[in-house]
Design a protein around this motif. Sequence first.
Motif, PDB file in Angstrom:
ATOM      1  N   LEU B 289       0.836  -1.207   0.000  1.00  7.82           N
ATOM      2  CA  LEU B 289       0.000   0.000   0.000  1.00  7.82           C
ATOM      3  C   LEU B 289       0.871   1.257   0.000  1.00  7.82           C
ATOM      4  N   GLY B 290       1.894   1.290   0.856  1.00  7.31           N
ATOM      5  CA  GLY B 290       2.791   2.449   0.896  1.00  7.31           C
ATOM      6  C   GLY B 290       3.468   2.673  -0.454  1.00  7.31           C
ATOM      7  N   THR B 291       3.915   1.592  -1.062  1.00  4.54           N
ATOM      8  CA  THR B 291       4.583   1.699  -2.364  1.00  4.54           C
ATOM      9  C   THR B 291       3.643   2.262  -3.421  1.00  4.54           C
ATOM     10  N   ARG B 292       2.418   1.739  -3.452  1.00  7.27           N
ATOM     11  CA  ARG B 292       1.470   2.193  -4.458  1.00  7.27           C
ATOM     12  C   ARG B 292       1.107   3.664  -4.254  1.00  7.27           C
ATOM     13  N   LEU B 293       0.904   4.060  -2.988  1.00  7.19           N
ATOM     14  CA  LEU B 293       0.579   5.463  -2.719  1.00  7.19           C
ATOM     15  C   LEU B 293       1.741   6.368  -3.132  1.00  7.19           C
ATOM     16  N   GLY B 294       2.964   5.915  -2.850  1.00  9.50           N
ATOM     17  CA  GLY B 294       4.138   6.718  -3.201  1.00  9.50           C
ATOM     18  C   GLY B 294       4.272   6.906  -4.703  1.00  9.50           C
ATOM     19  N   ILE B 295       4.128   5.814  -5.440  1.00  8.03           N
ATOM     20  CA  ILE B 295       4.213   5.907  -6.904  1.00  8.03           C
ATOM     21  C   ILE B 295       3.170   6.878  -7.434  1.00  8.03           C
ATOM     22  N   ASN B 296       1.948   6.738  -6.934  1.00  2.00           N
ATOM     23  CA  ASN B 296       0.870   7.565  -7.467  1.00  2.00           C
ATOM     24  C   ASN B 296       0.938   9.018  -7.004  1.00  2.00           C
ATOM     25  N   ALA B 297       1.489   9.249  -5.822  1.00  2.23           N
ATOM     26  CA  ALA B 297       1.701  10.635  -5.401  1.00  2.23           C
ATOM     27  C   ALA B 297       2.747  11.285  -6.307  1.00  2.23           C
ATOM     28  N   ALA B 298       3.806  10.535  -6.610  1.00  2.66           N
ATOM     29  CA  ALA B 298       4.832  11.075  -7.509  1.00  2.66           C
ATOM     30  C   ALA B 298       4.256  11.360  -8.895  1.00  2.66           C
ATOM     31  N   ARG B 299       3.354  10.486  -9.340  1.00  2.87           N
ATOM     32  CA  ARG B 299       2.736  10.718 -10.652  1.00  2.87           C
ATOM     33  C   ARG B 299       1.885  11.980 -10.646  1.00  2.87           C
ATOM     34  N   LEU B 300       1.177  12.223  -9.531  1.00  3.04           N
ATOM     35  CA  LEU B 300       0.408  13.474  -9.433  1.00  3.04           C
ATOM     36  C   LEU B 300       1.345  14.674  -9.572  1.00  3.04           C
ATOM     37  N   VAL B 301       2.486  14.604  -8.876  1.00  5.64           N
ATOM     38  CA  VAL B 301       3.444  15.706  -8.945  1.00  5.64           C
ATOM     39  C   VAL B 301       3.968  15.863 -10.373  1.00  5.64           C
ATOM     40  N   LEU B 302       4.303  14.723 -10.994  1.00  5.00           N
ATOM     41  CA  LEU B 302       4.836  14.787 -12.363  1.00  5.00           C
ATOM     42  C   LEU B 302       3.813  15.383 -13.333  1.00  5.00           C
ATOM     43  N   ASN B 303       2.518  15.168 -13.000  1.00  4.47           N
ATOM     44  CA  ASN B 303       1.450  15.746 -13.831  1.00  4.47           C
ATOM     45  C   ASN B 303       1.000  17.117 -13.332  1.00  4.47           C
ATOM     46  N   ARG B 304       1.701  17.614 -12.309  1.00  2.00           N
ATOM     47  CA  ARG B 304       1.366  18.912 -11.725  1.00  2.00           C
ATOM     48  C   ARG B 304      -0.091  19.003 -11.262  1.00  2.00           C
ATOM     49  N   GLN B 305      -0.604  17.908 -10.717  1.00  2.00           N
ATOM     50  CA  GLN B 305      -1.956  17.937 -10.153  1.00  2.00           C
ATOM     51  C   GLN B 305      -1.850  18.199  -8.650  1.00  2.00           C
ATOM     52  N   TYR B 306      -1.689  19.473  -8.312  1.00  2.00           N
ATOM     53  CA  TYR B 306      -1.436  19.823  -6.910  1.00  2.00           C
ATOM     54  C   TYR B 306      -2.731  20.002  -6.127  1.00  2.00           C
ATOM     55  N   GLY B 307      -2.564  20.092  -4.820  1.00  2.00           N
ATOM     56  CA  GLY B 307      -3.725  20.281  -3.953  1.00  2.00           C
ATOM     57  C   GLY B 307      -4.536  19.012  -3.773  1.00  2.00           C
ATOM     58  N   ARG B 308      -3.966  17.888  -4.161  1.00  2.00           N
ATOM     59  CA  ARG B 308      -4.702  16.629  -4.088  1.00  2.00           C
ATOM     60  C   ARG B 308      -3.949  15.620  -3.211  1.00  2.00           C
ATOM     61  N   MET B 309      -4.649  14.606  -2.789  1.00  2.00           N
ATOM     62  CA  MET B 309      -4.004  13.503  -2.080  1.00  2.00           C
ATOM     63  C   MET B 309      -4.368  12.189  -2.757  1.00  2.00           C
ATOM     64  N   VAL B 310      -3.513  11.189  -2.563  1.00  2.00           N
ATOM     65  CA  VAL B 310      -3.808   9.853  -3.084  1.00  2.00           C
ATOM     66  C   VAL B 310      -4.579   9.067  -2.028  1.00  2.00           C
ATOM     67  N   ALA B 311      -5.291   8.042  -2.468  1.00  2.00           N
ATOM     68  CA  ALA B 311      -6.113   7.273  -1.532  1.00  2.00           C
ATOM     69  C   ALA B 311      -6.395   5.899  -2.112  1.00  2.00           C
ATOM     70  N   LEU B 312      -6.650   4.952  -1.220  1.00  2.00           N
ATOM     71  CA  LEU B 312      -7.031   3.603  -1.641  1.00  2.00           C
ATOM     72  C   LEU B 312      -8.552   3.537  -1.705  1.00  2.00           C
ATOM     73  N   ARG B 313      -9.058   3.073  -2.827  1.00  2.00           N
ATOM     74  CA  ARG B 313     -10.508   2.889  -2.970  1.00  2.00           C
ATOM     75  C   ARG B 313     -10.705   1.534  -3.630  1.00  2.00           C
ATOM     76  N   GLY B 314     -11.233   0.557  -2.877  1.00  2.00           N
ATOM     77  CA  GLY B 314     -11.346  -0.804  -3.415  1.00  2.00           C
ATOM     78  C   GLY B 314      -9.953  -1.323  -3.696  1.00  2.00           C
ATOM     79  N   MET B 315      -9.676  -1.752  -4.928  1.00  2.00           N
ATOM     80  CA  MET B 315      -8.348  -2.237  -5.246  1.00  2.00           C
ATOM     81  C   MET B 315      -7.484  -1.188  -5.941  1.00  2.00           C
ATOM     82  N   GLY B 316      -8.044   0.000  -6.173  1.00  2.00           N
ATOM     83  CA  GLY B 316      -7.314   0.986  -6.958  1.00  2.00           C
ATOM     84  C   GLY B 316      -6.848   2.177  -6.123  1.00  2.00           C
TER      85      GLY B 316
END
Lengths: 354, 354, 354, 354
Positions: B289-316
């Motif tokens: 879970l930590g790994t997946r959140l980290g990857i996806n948080a970095a992707r948000l940054v790379l896409n400049r989608q700021y002001g957001r947080m990552v979260a687990l919903r079901g399996m995604g």
Amino acid sequence: MKVALLTGGGDCPGLNPVIRAVVRTIHNAGGKSIGMLEGWRGAIEGNFTDLRVQDTDEIIARGGTILGSSRTNPYKDPDDPELADRLIKTFDELDVDALIAIGGDDTLGVASRLYSERKFPVVGVPKTIDNDLSCTDFTFGFDTSINIVMESVDRLRTTAESHRRVMVIETMGRHAGWIACFAGIATAADFILVPEVEVDIDEMCNILKARRAEGKSYGLIIASEGAKLPQSGMVTQDAEVDDFGHVKLGGIGDNLAEVIEERTGIETRAVTLGHLQRGGPPSAYDRVLGTRLGINAARLVLNRQYGRMVALRGMGIVDAPLSEAVGTLRTLDLEFMREAGEFFKYDADPNHTP
Amino acid sequence: MKVALLTGGGDCPGLNPVIRAVVRTIHNAGGKSIGMLEGWRGAIEGNFTDLRVQDTDEIIARGGTILGSSRTNPYKDPDDPELADRLIKTFDELDVDALIAIGGDDTLGVASRLYSERKFPVVGVPKTIDNDLSCTDFTFGFDTSINIVMESVDRLRTTAESHRRVMVIETMGRHAGWIACFAGIATAADFILVPEVEVDIDEMCNILKARRAEGKSYGLIIASEGAKLPQSGMVTQDAEVDDFGHVKLGGIGDNLAEVIEERTGIETRAVTLGHLQRGGPPSAYDRVLGTRLGINAARLVLNRQYGRMVALRGMGIVDAPLSEAVGTLRTLDLEFMREAGEFFKYDADPNHTP
Amino acid sequence: MKVALLTGGGDCPGLNPVIRAVVRTIHNAGGKSIGMLEGWRGAIEGNFTDLRVQDTDEIIARGGTILGSSRTNPYKDPDDPELADRLIKTFDELDVDALIAIGGDDTLGVASRLYSERKFPVVGVPKTIDNDLSCTDFTFGFDTSINIVMESVDRLRTTAESHRRVMVIETMGRHAGWIACFAGIATAADFILVPEVEVDIDEMCNILKARRAEGKSYGLIIASEGAKLPQSGMVTQDAEVDDFGHVKLGGIGDNLAEVIEERTGIETRAVTLGHLQRGGPPSAYDRVLGTRLGINAARLVLNRQYGRMVALRGMGIVDAPLSEAVGTLRTLDLEFMREAGEFFKYDADPNHTP
Amino acid sequence: MKVALLTGGGDCPGLNPVIRAVVRTIHNAGGKSIGMLEGWRGAIEGNFTDLRVQDTDEIIARGGTILGSSRTNPYKDPDDPELADRLIKTFDELDVDALIAIGGDDTLGVASRLYSERKFPVVGVPKTIDNDLSCTDFTFGFDTSINIVMESVDRLRTTAESHRRVMVIETMGRHAGWIACFAGIATAADFILVPEVEVDIDEMCNILKARRAEGKSYGLIIASEGAKLPQSGMVTQDAEVDDFGHVKLGGIGDNLAEVIEERTGIETRAVTLGHLQRGGPPSAYDRVLGTRLGINAARLVLNRQYGRMVALRGMGIVDAPLSEAVGTLRTLDLEFMREAGEFFKYDADPNHTP
């Protein structure tokens, strides 16, 4: 109300929590439970044991199944088409009102036919350590299994470092790569091999060589037992090859170790975890999941909602028709491999400071 | 691209997997990462360390956070309103393009204000061992924690049996009963106390007495530190009582043990697990879970989608606005207590054969 | 004073505690330590790392050896008789006052020759996971190893029960049965096979059959990798046989499983624990033993008592001449097998109520 | 021959292995065993259970004692001097030929008096988790206990690091420091407090401050519950002080944490491990030791060598008169503290490069 339970197929941490939860829930509703011994075999032959609340209260912490299991399948023995008849007769004689069958695709397939062909009052609980059943997000046993792989790899890591080796860990997963992928992510593997993805041997060896060059003293490969090497990746001339030119299932770990050692020049060892992955006390996740499935399976029975199975969907327990659940292998969601793939990259350009 | 990370609030197994995943993902995209030391304090004062792929690759197996943590909050110090200014100035001077803030309601609240009030380029990763953050199904650390409680209780069980005692286990969970409820289910507890449900002391003691009468040689109570005893349930006259007549937080385990011993006559002991519950190697679930959140948080940054947080919903892994995520305590879903409640029943009618 | 350390041969939990203790004790006396990398190879080639107190303080909890290891032996390479010269020259150039060599019979044999032939100032620390070194009661690594075997068997037990199988566990122990014997006692094995005792296949199978008849649902065999089956016990016609008519070392587990299944008719599976047995964090016993040996080896060096090794005798650490310690395999004390043998008996007379 | 067993005093991992080994050894000799329930209480009141080989074979892996335990002592109740008479009468009526009493100083003291005053046929097995019985090198339970402390501290370490704290771990050991000393060595503690050594608070705080100054981010103190602070070391004015000016037993962890935080300015937390230290599956060492003691105690009974106890001496099991074994507390051998003391030194001269 008298409810029978049985557990079929390979054993799995979490079966006993299901049994315990069913027994308690049926008891609370005024009913009683019996356990058929060794899967469908006991159901056919009428071997059973009484299941009482006080005898089952502490089994939550035990691996395996107190009911025993077997691979007997009343629909798979061409010499004796009367097995399903005998099974139904047995339940009649025992005065059983409903059956809860806990098992994988094979066991639930029997349950589904018993319901659709003979209106047999049955409810299913999905079980597969490989997590490859459709209709449910996760199956119990899977979480315990990936923790065992992880703890084993945490042990092997220091040996690998001390001897500057690559270690290849062969995990369960004949048809689906769930265990290898999750365990590979959790152990910081350098590469993960699953049945769902064609293996690029060169890519794998390049990663291992690049990391060695960068100063990492060891390497770690996690491979599903069902992962397939392309014929070009084989090192042993006498390895058996299937109709598609893939090296045959089984022994993937040893074969990979030879390939890697030959192509990279790095000392490589294989470890096959085997039965260790399915034994011992269930993890907290699997105890909770098994308990919830058991309670909800018992509730289906108490409501006489037969021909259905319970399943995990998000945070809730839902139910679905048995007929929809069986016959479809749920392979690894490739999004997990894409995420894991972030760790399989390497710097082709040596001037890039990592 | 230069990305800063920080970890705020109490430590938690799974923080290092997040850090590792961010560093790798940013590296793969050609960027670099730095880690601010000890939460917002390091961000304000400009204390940081370089985070490189090879230094962070193996931290996945370590508890805590390599960045250190603190409870410093730039918006909570009335004496120094300029802290947020200094923080932004620090990042300017360090030439940081974006910040990934990993923390609980407090840390993410700061991140949310920095984004909404100053358009600061920040992405959040939710962290709470208590699992009481909204917007995400489960937080990392929680799974490790319930496994530690479970393994501790598995140990205490044999002592309880040998001495025919009731054991009261006090778990974390000041405001929400997730840990107590899940650990209680996983350990076959006789009763679970959570902050969300008014405790019925008589009911609890009746269960313990009924089970003793049926032959069970010990008892097991799991209590959230935040569970509240009604004033009538107190045994010690000098216990502190809050404005609502509840016994004050803290020491619930010891207080309960006294109450139980007095009312049931059964020898009772309390164990407070304390810091043990938040330490050590993360479980496989929390590493993934930590790994997946980290990857996806970095992707948000790379896409400049700021002001957001990552979260687990079901399996995604999904993302949500920071503003929606903070300020709302997510208490225990009471469906879990209803399921657990199947095990808190007892036979009022002694003639019913259990 | 400048002291060099090296670790030779297979890795083993407890090496890092020795290193840590030497570094601290030498530091306390005002000296400094360096570590030669990968055993005698680093000593010959002059590859080393500085060992400082703050870098080694936490390695006590890590398996393996931070110095790396190899099987390089300056006295075993017929092509290059000058290796010992180069080694001594290296130490001269590095201005090393003494060497502490941590290793098994091979490593300590080199140390002994260096001392006796060249008066080289060396002190030895005995290391073998198999516990088969003379001059010391127990070696570090052994205790960790038997705990790993035990925990693995505790896992396998529930699987064996669920499927009514015999499990054969192959452990380390090429020349001595210490691990198999201790692990076999600790796991309640039905039979233990060690290299020191001629195996009676019929006896073993009779025990398994008698227990099955008495109602025990599974069986457990622990076999040293070095245990030998008599030729008459072989089931596979193509098994390799050595000059004494014994089935060749290696694969004893699989061979035994076939023999047992054929002779008893009970489904049998083999598990080879392999490298798992030597990895991971040392047990408390091994950390304490390694630490004590390290402190006392450093004290020998500080007192310039060269040509000696440290050893555990009862509760104390003693020292002995290196020359006495090497060259003699310490096989299993058969009193342990006599004690274990109480559990290999069975009732020939079925009328005796067990 | 009919042999009775009982377990007295606090529970301890290793009791069940002793029981199992006695039952098997007596069975092999053609005898039978019964277990008196809850220590001397069951022996006086005649409460017992039959102990058969098949029921006890798997208890080796379980903590606690299947016979239950109590602190009942027939010689400690001034109101009822007839208890020893009743006990002997009970054994007469049950036709018991001999008793094996498993317990600590208290239980063995009763056994010794029964033998010396009444020629009662009794054999003793020493038990104390604190390892403070004379006549035996190590007692079972101790090894399990130090491993539990060690694993707990390994968990707490990452939390301590993340928050830059000192952690004080309070262990068992009311009268002897064996557990604290061994666990302190195994966990790389910065300081160890045992009842046998006067605590130098200033020294302890100086070490913590010196290491913080050198860059170590956390501190670790292991303290026996029986360690005593000098009155000058107390921080809380209302702490209870005994006749010698020492802070009263109990709560040493919390008191120390306050002292350290006040004197060093470093955030400090205390963790009391409590009952966790005596529960759960015995370690391999304790299973082997318990098994060997049980076999040899049964052999003493079979040879009618009464009034004696079994004991570990070096690698062998010996026996000694009960009268010699009781009444003498075996405090920690201070050589262990001298060895541990190598790690409590610090550089007073800051110019010495560590």
